[in-house]
Design an enzyme around this catalytic site. Sequence first.
Site, PDB file in Angstrom:
ATOM      1  N   GLU A  96       4.206  -9.329   6.926  1.00 50.80           N
ATOM      2  CA  GLU A  96       5.194  -9.184   5.856  1.00 50.80           C
ATOM      3  C   GLU A  96       6.215 -10.308   5.956  1.00 50.80           C
ATOM      4  O   GLU A  96       6.484 -10.995   4.977  1.00 50.80           O
ATOM      5  CB  GLU A  96       5.872  -7.814   5.925  1.00 50.80           C
ATOM      6  CG  GLU A  96       6.882  -7.609   4.806  1.00 50.80           C
ATOM      7  CD  GLU A  96       7.421  -6.196   4.704  1.00 50.80           C
ATOM      8  OE1 GLU A  96       6.809  -5.279   5.270  1.00 50.80           O
ATOM      9  OE2 GLU A  96       8.460  -6.009   4.059  1.00 50.80           O
ATOM     10  N   ARG A 113      14.700   3.394   7.300  1.00 49.50           N
ATOM     11  CA  ARG A 113      13.604   4.313   6.976  1.00 49.50           C
ATOM     12  C   ARG A 113      13.415   5.353   8.090  1.00 49.50           C
ATOM     13  O   ARG A 113      12.989   6.463   7.830  1.00 49.50           O
ATOM     14  CB  ARG A 113      12.302   3.568   6.667  1.00 49.50           C
ATOM     15  CG  ARG A 113      11.337   4.435   5.860  1.00 49.50           C
ATOM     16  CD  ARG A 113      10.080   3.714   5.454  1.00 49.50           C
ATOM     17  NE  ARG A 113      10.075   3.166   4.116  1.00 49.50           N
ATOM     18  CZ  ARG A 113       9.791   3.864   3.011  1.00 49.50           C
ATOM     19  NH1 ARG A 113       9.504   5.141   3.076  1.00 49.50           N
ATOM     20  NH2 ARG A 113       9.797   3.274   1.832  1.00 49.50           N
ATOM     21  N   GLU A 150       0.685   3.947   3.602  1.00 47.60           N
ATOM     22  CA  GLU A 150       1.338   4.334   4.848  1.00 47.60           C
ATOM     23  C   GLU A 150       1.259   5.818   5.221  1.00 47.60           C
ATOM     24  O   GLU A 150       1.074   6.145   6.400  1.00 47.60           O
ATOM     25  CB  GLU A 150       2.824   3.920   4.805  1.00 47.60           C
ATOM     26  CG  GLU A 150       3.021   2.430   4.879  1.00 47.60           C
ATOM     27  CD  GLU A 150       4.423   2.026   4.466  1.00 47.60           C
ATOM     28  OE1 GLU A 150       4.760   2.221   3.270  1.00 47.60           O
ATOM     29  OE2 GLU A 150       5.176   1.549   5.311  1.00 47.60           O
TER      30      GLU A 150
END
Lengths: 770, 156
Positions: A226, A304, A707
């Site tokens: 990423e 998160r 995910e």
Amino acid sequence: MKSTDAILHTRGESRYVDDLPQPEGLLHAAVFFSPIAHGRIQNFDVSRARQSEGVVAVLTAEDIPGENQIGPLIPDQELLAEEEVVYIGQPVALIVAQTAETARKAAGRIVLDVEEYPVITDPREAYQKGQIFGTPRTFQLGDVDAAWPHCEVVVEGHCEVGGQEHVYLETQRARAVPGEGRVIRVYSSTQSPYAVQKHVARVLGYPNHLIEVDVLRLGGGFGGKEDQATPWACLTALATWYTGHPVELVLTRQEDMLMTGKRHPYCSDFKIGVTREGKILAYEVRHYQNAGAAADLSPAILERTLFHSTNSYYIPNVRLFAVSCRTHLPPFTAFRGFGGPQGMFVMEAAIARVAEALGMPREEIQRKNLLQENDLFPYGQRVVDCRARRSWDVAMETYRFSAWKKRVEQFNRKHFHRKKGLAVMPICFGISFTATFLNQASALVHVYTDGSVSISTGGVEMGQGLRANITTIAARALGIRPERIKIESTNTTRIANMSPSAASATTVLNGNATLLAIRQIVSRLKSMIARELNLSDPDRVTIHDEKVWYRGSQTGWTWTQLVQTAYGKRINLSAQGFFATPGIYFDKQKEKGRPFAYHVYGTAILEVTLDCLRGIYTIDAVKIVHDLGRPLNRLIDLGQVEGGLAQGLGWMTVEELLFDEKGRNLSSALATYKPPDVYFMPDDLQVTFLENADEPIGPYGNKAVGEPPFMYGIGVFFALRQAMQAFRPRKDYEFKAPLTPERVLLELHREEVRQGCLRPATVESARQSD
Amino acid sequence: MEIPIKVTVNGEVYEHRVEPRMLLVTFLREVLGLTGTHVGCDTSSCGACTILMDGKAVKSCTLLAVQADGAELLTMEGLARNGELHPIQEGFWREHGLQCGFCTPGMIMAAYQLLEENASPDEKEIRRALEGNYCRCTGYHNIVKSVQYAAKKINR
């Protein structure tokens, strides 16, 4: 629908970065990196490397024409170290040579003396010393302090979860090629072409438009590419800028494992309070994230963790604290789940401890506290279209949990040293980038006069099946055969400012952008045909099966005829679509908002068999009920569930990432780090998708799938713990993952290990049973 | 110093002079341009570079090109005949035995050797044949199914 990529893969014809035909004059690069985790550079001499035969250049920080600072959130990382080194594997110089082997050999001639400073590898120590990124974050709901006195049982505990190596089979790589003028084209194995473009431009001191980034496909990413594909792309571009030659950099497996970041290890403390019936009234947790030596994506990942710290449970009073701690390890980064799994693990551990304290089955406490419609998440979002209980109930019924549990108990009564464990693992995972601005995507669709179609999006194919998904969506929206559609490489000259392919949101965002582009073209075509055929209501024109219909009857026009006529009439056969997820926001001052477009739910039941004398175990069964919305491509969606689960199970069991106190990675090769192999997965793996579960945002009712299934894997830890409890009940088994066979053994026989032998009685009873 | 070697790759004879330390996979990828064979770990742990040498599955990242002198090699590119996919290739496609595709060539070549020796393997035998190959995207179940599909088709 199967991906066109799949055919290429099976023929060995699909191309990854270094499979592209080699351009004239291609040079190869190798990275010289710091062998010391923390210290000041004293003497740095590259002259002998520079003089080596076949070496074209040795580049250091001094050679960077623009900024030597990179980083996705804050540019706190040096592309090439200047005065200080902060982790082992940190790039210090780039050697450019005729061959990669020559470059690596020359790297051995570089002299680097470092005055060593103290090394921190433990996040709690870093926190105590004030070494943190950003500010600690706290999410609160209700009043946790006022709630404790009302709790009938309060327990506390600690958790430690390890990191995880991505092991994308294709290591990090990039190739830069000089273009006309100052243009540099970069072929990169990145999930984030725009991040590469921006960073290369920054490093060279160029405007973005002089850098073209092209991504055909990745040999796996899982979050590891990423933002950590960026340095390698920057280094090749720097070398191309310097030498004027095309330059390629392909990391070896060991280099990759040493130099790149992985999933974050976490240490956490929890305190949980319940009623005697098992209703959770209060929960407090403190997460210490081991972020490594640079911010990278850690603060976002930390966020998160907070979003998912209560998993799929409603708890009226919570205080969730998390802090990102700076250590002298490679910067940890995104990996499937993005911090969510670490938060959920601690919640599940707290429930296990409560269950053990109350003498109540763990699943009873889980079930009693499942989220329900209109509950509140600790971050203020209301629970809407909740499928926590639904997926739980369907799982219990479909897989006959009560009978299953009886069988397990029976087995455990019959066997002395082999014990089974059974665990239920519900999940709830929010879909959207938690940085709201990233929830945007665009697509560019061209229809050619022969009726064939070209589609570019900002999404990157990394094995998740994006090409197949976009093709399915487009074929359906256009009413034509999928064979007519080609999904192009991801290229910054066709799509600008794209968000990374991450957060499970790639199909959601880019699929919807594709739909918006196609609808423009279709609408133009419909208006045209209505004019041509004098039809009063263009809205009743439809295109399907490659034919044009009006009010349900064929008009006699085919797709190609339609397209050719439109071209002749100067109708625009191209369109750009732009999608921004509606209705999401988050206020970081208040730590409240509606960060997610929706949530994905599901429930897994996991069974293990443990040999309590040897510590070895098998995962016998994993049975899942998963909330997928409406499947887009059933095989591909199932593949995501199975693959995600495999990684989650691996993280909890056999994948042990180890660093010593000097910051050395002791698991930096596939000989010392073990990802799941062909024997690992349970023979009995069943996946049921919830029926009638369309998600309005779509596309086509589909829910994100990348995910969430990872987190079913967390259940295996608790299945193993249950098996351990069945052999030798004790309340102080640690919450320390991965639960490798070695750790299981050391936990089960803690006293004996301390005394140096197994009790004869244990061995004797084992002989008599089984 | 370069050493002359003569190898047959996918039915074609190649004669080249190579450095004695050149790896076989480097020879295939860079000298012959056969990029269907991938390098995943450089240490024979992952199996992505698996090819057939005289009928045996070998990891081409830990063999030297000179060791292949006089040998007959089969790589991914040599499996399809006249444009027709080999049943194993078809199996991986039909059963979705792949995601990112990087491990696929090695998986297919390892499975190829198995089916050459044993046209009706049971599941255990299939898994044994693939134990030297890693896949990070799938959970291996579809890979096993792909090989089963191929076995069925070959025996038909």
